[in-house]
Design a protein around this motif. Structure first.
Motif, mmCIF file in Angstrom:
data_model
loop_
_atom_site.group_PDB
_atom_site.id
_atom_site.type_symbol
_atom_site.label_atom_id
_atom_site.label_comp_id
_atom_site.label_asym_id
_atom_site.label_seq_id
_atom_site.Cartn_x
_atom_site.Cartn_y
_atom_site.Cartn_z
ATOM 1 N N VAL A 33 0.843 -1.200 0.000
ATOM 2 C CA VAL A 33 0.000 0.000 0.000
ATOM 3 C C VAL A 33 0.878 1.250 0.000
ATOM 4 C CG1 VAL A 33 -1.700 1.323 1.312
ATOM 5 C CG2 VAL A 33 -1.916 -1.168 1.146
ATOM 6 N N ASP A 34 1.891 1.254 0.853
ATOM 7 C CA ASP A 34 2.798 2.406 0.931
ATOM 8 C C ASP A 34 3.460 2.688 -0.421
ATOM 9 O OD1 ASP A 34 2.198 2.646 3.600
ATOM 10 O OD2 ASP A 34 3.974 1.546 4.297
ATOM 11 N N LEU A 35 3.825 1.614 -1.126
ATOM 12 C CA LEU A 35 4.484 1.781 -2.420
ATOM 13 C C LEU A 35 3.557 2.483 -3.411
ATOM 14 C CD1 LEU A 35 6.703 -0.803 -4.256
ATOM 15 C CD2 LEU A 35 4.848 0.310 -5.492
ATOM 16 N N LEU A 36 2.295 2.104 -3.447
ATOM 17 C CA LEU A 36 1.343 2.735 -4.365
ATOM 18 C C LEU A 36 1.110 4.203 -4.015
ATOM 19 C CD1 LEU A 36 -1.381 -0.031 -4.876
ATOM 20 C CD2 LEU A 36 0.336 0.732 -6.521
ATOM 21 N N VAL A 37 1.072 4.503 -2.735
ATOM 22 C CA VAL A 37 0.848 5.884 -2.312
ATOM 23 C C VAL A 37 2.049 6.761 -2.654
ATOM 24 C CG1 VAL A 37 0.508 7.396 -0.317
ATOM 25 C CG2 VAL A 37 -0.779 5.247 -0.492
ATOM 26 N N LYS A 38 3.246 6.261 -2.341
ATOM 27 C CA LYS A 38 4.447 7.084 -2.485
ATOM 28 C C LYS A 38 4.923 7.195 -3.940
ATOM 29 C CE LYS A 38 6.089 5.987 2.186
ATOM 30 N NZ LYS A 38 7.112 5.255 2.996
ATOM 31 N N ARG A 39 4.868 6.106 -4.693
ATOM 32 C CA ARG A 39 5.474 6.122 -6.021
ATOM 33 C C ARG A 39 4.488 6.455 -7.137
ATOM 34 N NH1 ARG A 39 10.183 2.004 -7.270
ATOM 35 N NH2 ARG A 39 10.427 3.705 -8.792
ATOM 36 N N VAL A 40 3.194 6.250 -6.889
ATOM 37 C CA VAL A 40 2.206 6.521 -7.934
ATOM 38 C C VAL A 40 1.347 7.733 -7.591
ATOM 39 C CG1 VAL A 40 0.341 5.525 -9.329
ATOM 40 C CG2 VAL A 40 2.171 4.053 -8.480
ATOM 41 N N GLY A 41 1.153 7.995 -6.285
ATOM 42 C CA GLY A 41 0.319 9.112 -5.885
ATOM 43 C C GLY A 41 -1.119 8.728 -5.617
ATOM 44 N N HIS A 42 -1.357 7.445 -5.288
ATOM 45 C CA HIS A 42 -2.698 6.979 -4.961
ATOM 46 C C HIS A 42 -3.212 7.639 -3.684
ATOM 47 C CE1 HIS A 42 -4.153 3.729 -7.546
ATOM 48 N NE2 HIS A 42 -2.896 3.356 -7.730
ATOM 49 N N GLU A 43 -4.533 7.808 -3.626
ATOM 50 C CA GLU A 43 -5.173 8.039 -2.337
ATOM 51 C C GLU A 43 -4.997 6.754 -1.527
ATOM 52 O OE1 GLU A 43 -6.821 10.992 -1.377
ATOM 53 O OE2 GLU A 43 -5.805 11.674 -3.193
ATOM 54 N N ARG A 44 -4.823 6.873 -0.208
ATOM 55 C CA ARG A 44 -4.556 5.672 0.584
ATOM 56 C C ARG A 44 -5.701 4.664 0.483
ATOM 57 N NH1 ARG A 44 -0.378 4.602 3.237
ATOM 58 N NH2 ARG A 44 -0.336 2.724 4.538
ATOM 59 N N ALA A 45 -6.932 5.162 0.470
ATOM 60 C CA ALA A 45 -8.073 4.247 0.407
ATOM 61 C C ALA A 45 -8.084 3.464 -0.900
ATOM 62 C CB ALA A 45 -9.376 5.015 0.576
ATOM 63 N N THR A 46 -7.779 4.125 -2.007
ATOM 64 C CA THR A 46 -7.778 3.418 -3.284
ATOM 65 C C THR A 46 -6.588 2.461 -3.374
ATOM 66 O OG1 THR A 46 -6.598 5.239 -4.369
ATOM 67 C CG2 THR A 46 -9.002 5.251 -4.471
ATOM 68 N N ALA A 47 -5.462 2.840 -2.770
ATOM 69 C CA ALA A 47 -4.302 1.943 -2.745
ATOM 70 C C ALA A 47 -4.615 0.682 -1.951
ATOM 71 C CB ALA A 47 -3.094 2.665 -2.143
ATOM 72 N N GLU A 48 -5.301 0.841 -0.821
ATOM 73 C CA GLU A 48 -5.681 -0.329 -0.014
ATOM 74 C C GLU A 48 -6.623 -1.243 -0.797
ATOM 75 O OE1 GLU A 48 -7.322 1.502 3.432
ATOM 76 O OE2 GLU A 48 -5.384 1.711 4.460
ATOM 77 N N GLY A 49 -7.541 -0.631 -1.535
ATOM 78 C CA GLY A 49 -8.456 -1.430 -2.345
ATOM 79 C C GLY A 49 -7.727 -2.224 -3.407
ATOM 80 N N GLU A 50 -6.757 -1.591 -4.059
ATOM 81 C CA GLU A 50 -5.980 -2.273 -5.088
ATOM 82 C C GLU A 50 -5.198 -3.452 -4.517
ATOM 83 O OE1 GLU A 50 -5.221 -1.828 -8.635
ATOM 84 O OE2 GLU A 50 -7.283 -1.179 -8.312
ATOM 85 N N VAL A 51 -4.547 -3.238 -3.394
ATOM 86 C CA VAL A 51 -3.741 -4.306 -2.795
ATOM 87 C C VAL A 51 -4.642 -5.422 -2.261
ATOM 88 C CG1 VAL A 51 -2.118 -4.866 -0.942
ATOM 89 C CG2 VAL A 51 -1.832 -2.755 -2.255
ATOM 90 N N ARG A 52 -5.750 -5.028 -1.655
ATOM 91 C CA ARG A 52 -6.680 -6.037 -1.127
ATOM 92 C C ARG A 52 -7.192 -6.923 -2.266
ATOM 93 N NH1 ARG A 52 -9.560 -2.833 1.421
ATOM 94 N NH2 ARG A 52 -8.756 -3.164 3.520
ATOM 95 N N ARG A 53 -7.524 -6.318 -3.382
ATOM 96 C CA ARG A 53 -8.019 -7.073 -4.538
ATOM 97 C C ARG A 53 -6.920 -7.957 -5.121
ATOM 98 N NH1 ARG A 53 -9.302 -5.631 -10.319
ATOM 99 N NH2 ARG A 53 -8.134 -3.730 -9.999
ATOM 100 N N SER A 54 -5.698 -7.466 -5.107
ATOM 101 C CA SER A 54 -4.588 -8.198 -5.712
ATOM 102 C C SER A 54 -4.164 -9.406 -4.896
ATOM 103 C CB SER A 54 -3.381 -7.269 -5.884
ATOM 104 O OG SER A 54 -3.706 -6.159 -6.689
#
Length: 713
Positions: free
Chosen positions: A613-634
Motif C-alpha cells: 500500500v505504501d508503495l502505491l501511495v508514495k510512487r504513484v500518488g494513490h489516495e490511501r483508500a484506493t491503494a488499499e483497495g488495489e492491494v486487497r483485490r490483488s
C-alpha cells in the motif's frame, strides 16, 4: 468369454520395501499408493467401496471381491513379520475382515503411534503363510467363476474409433475437469489430490502420444501446445499446493481427516449411522481443542502465510460439513436426534478456530475486515507461473522492466507538469488533476460519454471492427460502498461498473473516492474497460474459438490487450492532448509498473501487504483508500499471483508483436486486420498468439524463447 476386470493381475507385484517400523511408513505408503494407482485400485484404500447390488456371482460382485482381496494381499506381502504381529495385537482379524480400507487405516495408526509398546514377536494368525495362501486361493476361485460366466457372443466389425480432434479434446478435458472438481470438492483432501494427479497424468500421457506432425493447421498445433502447457502447469501447481498444505498438516489434519471422511461419505451417498456420526463429531471437537493448544505453544514455528492458508482451509471444511449436515437434517429423525447438538458445538469450534488462526498466526483480530492479508507463493511458484505464461524472464528481471518503464512514465509526467506550471513537481500537478472531478449526479452520464468517445475514435480511424450489437448493448451499473473497498475504480467487461461516493460514506472517504475517480483518470480508462478494450474483447471472445476460454485464460492477453490500447492511443498523439489528460494516462501506466513491483516483491517475500500500500501511495500518488483497495483485490486470492504483472508485460508483448506484424512485414498485415485477428484468436499466452499470427514454425518440443523487451536489463 469376457473378463470382468483386466486392471488386476492374480499375482500383484510385491513392493520393493517392507514396512517394519514407523520410520518406514512414508516410503511404504508412497510405494503402495503408486502400485494401487497403477492398477486402478486406489479407491479401495481411500474409501470403503460398497458391494455392488445384484446376484452373488454377478460379474460386478466378483470383480469387487477380487479387487478387495488383491489389495489385502498387496498390503500383507509388504509387511514385515513384526508389523503383522503388531496389527494382530491391535485387533486385526485377517481370517474374517476383508475390508482393505480398514486394514490400511489400522496400518497407518499402528505405524504412527509412537507410544506403542513392544509387542510379542511370535507369529500371529495374521502373519501366517496359510492365511496368505487362503487369499490367493480365493482370488483364483473368483477368477475361475468369472471365467465360467456365460456371455453372449456378438460379432462386431473391426473398426478404429474416430480420432478426437484437438478442439474436441480441449472441450472434453474442460468438462471432465469441471465435473471432477465439483465432485471431489474438498480442497487439499487426499482423494481430490489423488484423483487430479491421475487425471492430469493420464491426459498428458495420452496427448503426448498424438502425432504432432499430423496436425494440418497452425491453430491445431497451437491448441496442442496450449493444452499440454495447461496440464503441465496444473500438475506443478498441485505439487506446490501440497507442499504448502504440509506446513499446517500437523495441527489441521487430525481434525480435518474425520470431517473429510464424513463429507466424502455423504458425497458418495452412502448410509451414515447417526450415532456413529455424533460420536465422531464429539471426538473431533476435542481434536480441535488439542490443535489450538498446539498452536498456542508453537506459534513461532508457523509463518503468516501458513496461518492464512490454514484458516482458509478450516473455513472451507466448516462449509463442507454444514453442507453434509443439511443433506440429512430434517429428512432423518434419528439423524436430527443424535447429530444436531454435537454438530452445533463442532461448527462453533471451527468458527472460533478460523478466528484463532487469523489472530494468533496472521495477526488479524476478530471482526477486523480492513487488514489486508495474502499468501506469498515464493520464487519457485513465480517461476512455475512464468513458465506457464511463456514469459522467459526471471522475477528479478520483471522488476527491472517495471523500473525502466516507471522511469519513462516519470519523465513524461514532468513534461506534463511543466505545461501546467508546476515545474518538475509532478506530484503537485497530479494533485491538481485529482480535484477535477464530476459533481454528484453527473458522473454516470460523463462516463457514458467517454465510452461513446472511445468507440467512435477506433471506428473513425478504422483501427478495429466494432460489431453493432457490441456497441449497442453496453450496460452500466454502480459499485456499492462495500464493494468499493476492493474495487475503488470502475470496472468493465460485459458491462461498465462505476465507483462513486455514496451518501453514507464518511466525509474523508467521499473526497478520496471523488479524487480517485476524477475526469482525466476516467478518460484514460473508459475505453480500456469497454471499446476497444475489455467489452469488445469479451464480445468477440464469446463468438470465436470460445473453447479456449476456460483453460487458457491469461491476464497477459486479457489485461495486456486493454493497456495496449492505452499505449497505442498515446503513441498516436491525437487522443491524449491536454496536459491534464496526459497526467491521467500516465498515472495509470505508472500504476501498472507499480503493480509489477509490489506483487512480485510480495510473492518473493520482500514486502508485506502494508508495504505494498505504501508503495502505491508514495510512487504513484494513490489516495490511501484506493491503494488499499488495489492491494486487497490483488492479494485476496481472487487473482493469480502474476495477474497484476500481466497488464504491463502483456501490453509490452502486444506492442512488440504489432511492431513485427504491422511495421516490419510478414505480409504487411493491416492494423485493423491485426487487431481483429488478435481478438478472434481468443485467450492464450502472447508468444503462442505471435506464432499464430506470424505463422512461426512450431514443434512438439516447443519452449518459450521470445525475449520481447528490447531494452537491456
Amino acid at each position: 468369454m469376457a473378463s470382468t476386470n483386466d486392471a488386476v493381475t492374480t499375482a500383484p507385484q510385491q513392493q520393493r520395501h517392507k514396512l517394519a517400523e514407523s520410520a518406514d511408513y512414508p516410503r511404504w505408503n508412497a510405494e503402495l499408493i503408486e502400485a494401487l494407482r497403477a492398477r486402478d485400485l486406489l479407491p479401495y484404500v481411500m474409501a470403503s467401496v460398497l458391494e455392488p447390488a445384484g446376484d452373488e456371482n454377478s460379474p460386478a460382485r466378483l470383480r469387487w471381491r477380487k479387487n478387495r482381496l488383491t489389495v489385502l494381499l498387496m498390503m500383507k506381502r509388504s509387511l514385515s513379520t513384526e508389523m503383522k504381529s503388531k496389527l494382530a495385537s491391535a485387533g486385526w482379524d485377517s481370517a474374517h475382515n476383508r475390508d482393505p480400507k480398514k486394514m490400511y487405516d489400522m496400518i497407518r495408526k499402528v505405524s504412527q503411534d509412537e507410544e506403542n509398546n513392544v509387542l510379542s514377536q511370535s507369529l500371529s494368525p495374521f502373519g501366517s503363510i496359510a492365511t496368505m495362501d487362503d487369499l490367493e486361493k480365493e482370488i483364483e476361485l473368483i477368477e475361475y467363476e468369472d471365467g465360467e460366466e456365460d456371455w453372449t457372443s456378438i460379432d462386431v466389425p473391426s473398426k478404429s474409433p474416430p480420432v478426437e480432434s484437438i478442439q474436441d479434446r480441449i472441450v472434453r478435458v474442460t468438462n471432465d475437469l469441471r465435473d471432477l472438481t465439483a465432485y471431489y470438492d474438498i480442497d487439499g483432501s487426499a482423494s481430490r489430490n489423488g484423483r487430479l494427479e491421475v487425471f492430469f497424468r493420464d491426459e498428458l500421457a495420452d496427448l503426448e502420444r498424438q502425432p504432432f506432425d499430423s496436425y494440418s493447421s497452425q491453430d491445431d498445433r497451437v491448441d496442442h501446445l496450449l493444452l499440454r502447457n495447461y496440464m503441465r502447469r496444473a500438475r506443478r501447481t498441485l505439487e506446490l499446493d501440497k507442499a504448502r498444505d504440509a506446513k499446517f498438516a500437523a495441527f489441521v489434519e487430525p481434525f480435518a481427516a474425520p470431517i473429510t471422511a464424513w463429507c466424502e461419505q455423504r458425497r458418495r451417498v452412502e448410509s451414515i449411522d447417526p450415532k456413529d456420526f455424533a460420536n465422531s463429531l464429539n471426538a473431533t471437537e476435542k481434536l480441535i481443542l488439542q490443535a489450538r493448544d498446539h498452536i498456542s505453544h508453537n506459534s513461532s514455528k508457523y509463518s503468516k502465510a501458513t496461518g492464512y492458508r490454514a484458516s482458509r482451509r478450516v473455513a472451507d471444511l466448516r462449509s463442507k460439513l454444514a453442507e453434509t449436515y443439511a443433506f440429512y437434517k430434517d429428512y432423518d429423525p434419528q439423524f436430527d436426534w443424535w447429530v444436531t447438538e454435537p454438530y452445533k458445538r463442532l461448527d462453533a469450534a471451527l468458527t472460533k478456530t478460523v478466528e484463532f488462526l487469523r489472530e494468533v498466526l496472521v495477526g488479524v483480530k476478530p471482526g477486523d475486515e480492513d487488514t489486508i492479508v495474502g499468501e506469498p507463493i515464493g520464487r519457485d511458484g513465480l517461476l512455475t507461473d512464468l513458465e506457464a505464461e511463456m514469459i522467459p524472464y526471471a522475477p528479478e528481471e520483471l522488476l527491472r522492466i517495471a523500473e525502466k518503464e516507471y522511469a519513462w512514465c516519470e519523465a513524461e509526467m514532468v513534461k506534463a507538469s511543466e505545461q501546467l506550471g508546476f515545474g518538475d513537481d509532478w506530484r503537485a500537478a497530479l494533485e491538481h488533476v485529482k480535484n477535477l472531478y464530476e459533481p454528484p449526479g453527473a458522473y454516470p452520464a460523463f462516463i457514458r460519454s467517454l465510452v461513446n468517445e472511445g468507440a467512435a475514435y477506433v471506428k473513425k480511424h478504422d483501427l478495429v471492427s466494432v460489431p453493432r450489437v457490441a456497441e449497442e448493448a453496453i450496460r452500466m451499473t454502480m459499485i456499492t460502498a462495500a464493494e468499493q473497498k476492493v474495487s475503488p475504480f470502475f470496472l468493465g467487461g460485459t458491462w461498465m461498473q462505476m465507483s462513486y461516493p455514496t451518501r453514507a460514506m464518511a466525509h474523508e472517504s467521499k473526497l478520496m473516492s471523488l479524487r480517485g475517480n476524477n475526469r482525466p483518470f476516467a478518460r484514460a480508462t473508459a475505453f480500456h474497460e469497454m471499446i476497444p478494450g475489455h467489452h469488445l474483447q469479451v464480445f468477440v471472445g464469446e463468438r470465436h474459438r470460445h473453447y479456449r476460454l476456460p483453460l487458457f485464460d491469461t491476464p497477459f492477453y486479457v489485461e495486456g490487450w486493454a493497456l495496449y490500447w492505452e499505449m497505442l492511443l498515446w503513441d498516436r498523439g491525437d487522443f491524449f492532448v491536454t496536459p491534464e489528460d496526459k497526467i491521467g494516462s500516465l498515472f495509470w501506466r505508472m500504476h501498472r509498473c507499480a503493480r509489477i513491483l509490489f506483487s512480485v516483491r510480495f510473492h518473493l517475500g520482500q514486502l508485506s501487504a502494508e508495504q505494498c500500500v505504501d508503495l502505491l501511495v508514495k510512487r504513484v500518488g494513490h489516495e490511501r483508500a484506493t491503494a488499499e483497495g488495489e492491494v486487497r483485490r490483488s492479494l485476496g486470492g481472487e487473482y493469480s499471483p502474476l495477474y497484476q504483472a500481466g497488464y504491463m508485460l502483456g501490453a509490452l508483448q502486444l506492442m512488440g508483436l504489432r511492431k513485427e506484424a504491422v511495421g516490419k512485414g510478414y505480409g504487411r498485415i493491416r492494423e485493423k486486420d491485426f487487431h481483429d485477428r488478435v481478438l478472434r484468436a481468443n485467450v492464450m499466452p502472447i508468444e503462442m498468439l505471435r506464432a499464430l499470427i506470424l505463422d512461426k514454425e512450431l514443434k512438439k518440443d516447443f519452449k518459450s524463447e521470445w525475449r520481447f523487451y528490447d531494452d537491456k536489463l
